[in-house]
Design an enzyme around this catalytic site. Structure first.
Site, short mmCIF file in Angstrom:
data_model
loop_
_atom_site.label_atom_id
_atom_site.label_comp_id
_atom_site.label_asym_id
_atom_site.label_seq_id
_atom_site.Cartn_x
_atom_site.Cartn_y
_atom_site.Cartn_z
N LYS A 124 33.03 50.83 39.24
CA LYS A 124 33.00 49.39 39.03
C LYS A 124 31.66 48.90 38.50
O LYS A 124 31.59 47.93 37.76
CB LYS A 124 33.33 48.64 40.34
CG LYS A 124 34.80 48.71 40.70
CD LYS A 124 35.14 47.61 41.69
CE LYS A 124 36.62 47.60 42.04
NZ LYS A 124 36.95 46.59 43.04
N LYS A 156 47.02 55.13 36.40
CA LYS A 156 47.75 54.32 37.37
C LYS A 156 48.26 53.01 36.76
O LYS A 156 47.56 52.41 35.94
CB LYS A 156 46.78 53.98 38.51
CG LYS A 156 47.37 54.09 39.88
CD LYS A 156 46.27 53.93 40.92
CE LYS A 156 46.41 52.64 41.67
NZ LYS A 156 45.51 52.55 42.83
N LYS A 176 46.86 46.16 37.14
CA LYS A 176 46.85 44.79 36.63
C LYS A 176 45.72 44.58 35.62
O LYS A 176 45.75 43.63 34.88
CB LYS A 176 46.75 43.79 37.78
CG LYS A 176 45.70 44.08 38.81
CD LYS A 176 46.02 43.34 40.11
CE LYS A 176 45.26 43.99 41.28
NZ LYS A 176 45.83 43.70 42.56
#
Ligand code: TRP
Length: 345
Positions: free
Chosen positions: A123, A208, A211
Site C-alpha cells: 500500500k 483477486k 473493487k
C-alpha cells in the site's frame, strides 16, 4: 511465540470487518459474507461484524462520503444475510475502545514485527516515507479490533493471514509480559477461507476480484442487473478448450478454474461436481448457465440492498444499536487492560 499454549477460558467470539471503500462485489460475498452468515447461525458463538472506517483514513479519503460508504457496507452485510438480531453490526469509529487498546498495543508490538508486514509495503508503494504513520500501525489497530472483544475466531481471506499472525504475537506478548501466568487475551484463530472461495478477476484468473481493479468487467458488483451480469460473464476471459472432466485438469487454466469455482460456490457444490455436469462442454454452454445462477443468487441480495440503502434512518438505527452492544463488551476489556498496565481509571 504465537504457538504459546493458552489456558484462555472465555466465550467463543467471532469477529470480522471490511473496508468501507467502494462497492461490494461477488468476491466479497462468496469469499467472506457467506461464511459470516454461516457462523452467526451457531448459537454457541457471538458474532461481531463491523466496518473499518478508522482503517479507511490510513490512506487518502473523502470525509464527505465516508459516512455513506459505511452505511453502504452495512446495508450489504445485512442484504447478504448478516442478521442484526443475531450479530452485532457497527462502525469501528463508534467504539472508542478500539483506539484506546490500539495505543497500548503500539507499545507491545515491536518495530521489527511491523516492518515485515507485506500489506504495508504494497500500500505504501515506492515512497514509503510519505505513507501515514497510521498505515504503518494499521495491523496494530487490527489486533486491537480483535482483542478488544477477546475474539477467538476471525474469518478472513488469505491476504489477512499475516495480520492475524501479528495479532497472535501481540496477545502472546501481552499475556507473557503482564499476565502473571494467566491468559488475559485469547490466541485468536484465523478462519481462512479455502481456495475454492477465493474469487478471481473475470479478466485475469491470477489476480483477486477487487473493487480497485480499473476494469469494471473484472468483477460482478452488487448493483449489477441481470443483463450486466450476463454481459460480464460472456466477456469473461477463458481459453479455447472445453471444460475438463476432472479438477486436476483445471491446473494451469486459471480462468476456467475461477469460473468453475464461482459456479461451485454459488450452487454449494464442489468443483468436481460442477465438472461432473459440465465436463466436455465448451464455454458457450457453460457461461449462460453460470450467468443464470449468478443472477439468481444476487437478485434477492441486491433487492434487499436497494431497499435498505434508501432507508438511511433504518441503517443508522441498526448501527447505533450495534455500537451500543459493542461498547458494552469492549469497555470492560479496555478497563481491565488499562488497570493491568498501570493507567488511571
Ligand atoms: N484489514 C482487513 C482487510 O483489509 C480489515 C480489518 C480491519 C479486519 N480490522 C479487522 C478484518 C479485524 C478482521 C478483523 O480486509
Amino acid at each position: 511465540m504465537s504457538d504459546t499454549p493458552t489456558d484462555y477460558k472465555g466465550p467463543q467470539r467471532v469477529l470480522s470487518g471490511m473496508q468501507p471503500t467502494g462497492r461490494l462485489h461477488l468476491g466479497n460475498y462468496l469469499g467472506a459474507l457467506k461464511n459470516w452468515v454461516a457462523l452467526q447461525e451457531d448459537p454457541t458463538r457471538e458474532c461481531f461484524y463491523f466496518i473499518v472506517d478508522m482503517h479507511a483514513i490510513t490512506m487518502p479519503h473523502d470525509p464527505a462520503t465516508l459516512p455513506d460508504t459505511v452505511r453502504s457496507a452495512a446495508a450489504a452485510y445485512i442484504a447478504a444475510g448478516v442478521d442484526p438480531e443475531k450479530s452485532t453490526i457497527f462502525a469501528q469509529s463508534a467504539v472508542p475502545a478500539h483506539a484506546e487498546l490500539a495505543w497500548i498495543f503500539n507499545c507491545v508490538a515491536r518495530l521489527g514485527w511491523l516492518e515485515r508486514m507485506t500489506q504495508f509495503k504494497d500500500k505504501a508503494g515506492k515512497d514509503k516515507e510519505r505513507a501515514s504513520v497510521g498505515l504503518f500501525t494499521y495491523p496494530v489497530l487490527q489486533a486491537a479490533d480483535i482483542l478488544v472483544y477477546k475474539a477467538t475466531e476471525v474469518p478472513v481471506g488469505e491476504d489477512q493471514k499475516q495480520h492475524l499472525e501479528l495479532c497472535r504475537d501481540i496477545a502472546a506478548r501481552f499475556n507473557r509480559d503482564y499476565g502473571k501466568g494467566e491468559a488475559i487475551f485469547p490466541i485468536t484463530e484465523p478462519v481462512i477461507q479455502g481456495p475454492g472461495a477465493r474469487i478471481m478477476s473475470l479478466r485475469d484468473g491470477t489476480s483477486k476480484m477487487s473493487k480497485s481493479d480499473v476494469s469494471d468487467n473484472s468483477r460482478i458488483n452488487l448493483e449489477d442487473d441481470a443483463d450486466m451480469i450476463a454481459r460480464k460473464i460472456k466477456k469473461a476471459k477463458t481459453d479455447p478448450e472445453p471444460l475438463p472432466a476432472t479438477v486436476e485438469e483445471l491446473e494451469g487454466r486459471a480462468e476456467a478454474s475461477n469460473l468453475v469455482g464461482i459456479y461451485a460456490a454459488l450452487t454449494n457444490q464442489t468443483k468436481a461436481e460442477v465438472l461432473g455436469e459440465f465436463g466436455g462442454q465448451g464455454f458457450g454452454a457453460f457461461k449462460p448457465a453460470l450467468a443464470d445462477v449468478a443472477v439468481e443468487y444476487l437478485a434477492p441480495i441486491s433487492d434487499e440492498y436497494r431497499r435498505l440503502i434508501s432507508d438511511k434512518a433504518e441503517i443508522d438505527r441498526i448501527l447505533a444499536k450495534g455500537a451500543e452492544r459493542a461498547r458494552a463488551v469492549a469497555q470492560p476489556v479496555v478497563a481491565e487492560t488499562k488497570k493491568i498496565v498501570g493507567f488511571w481509571g
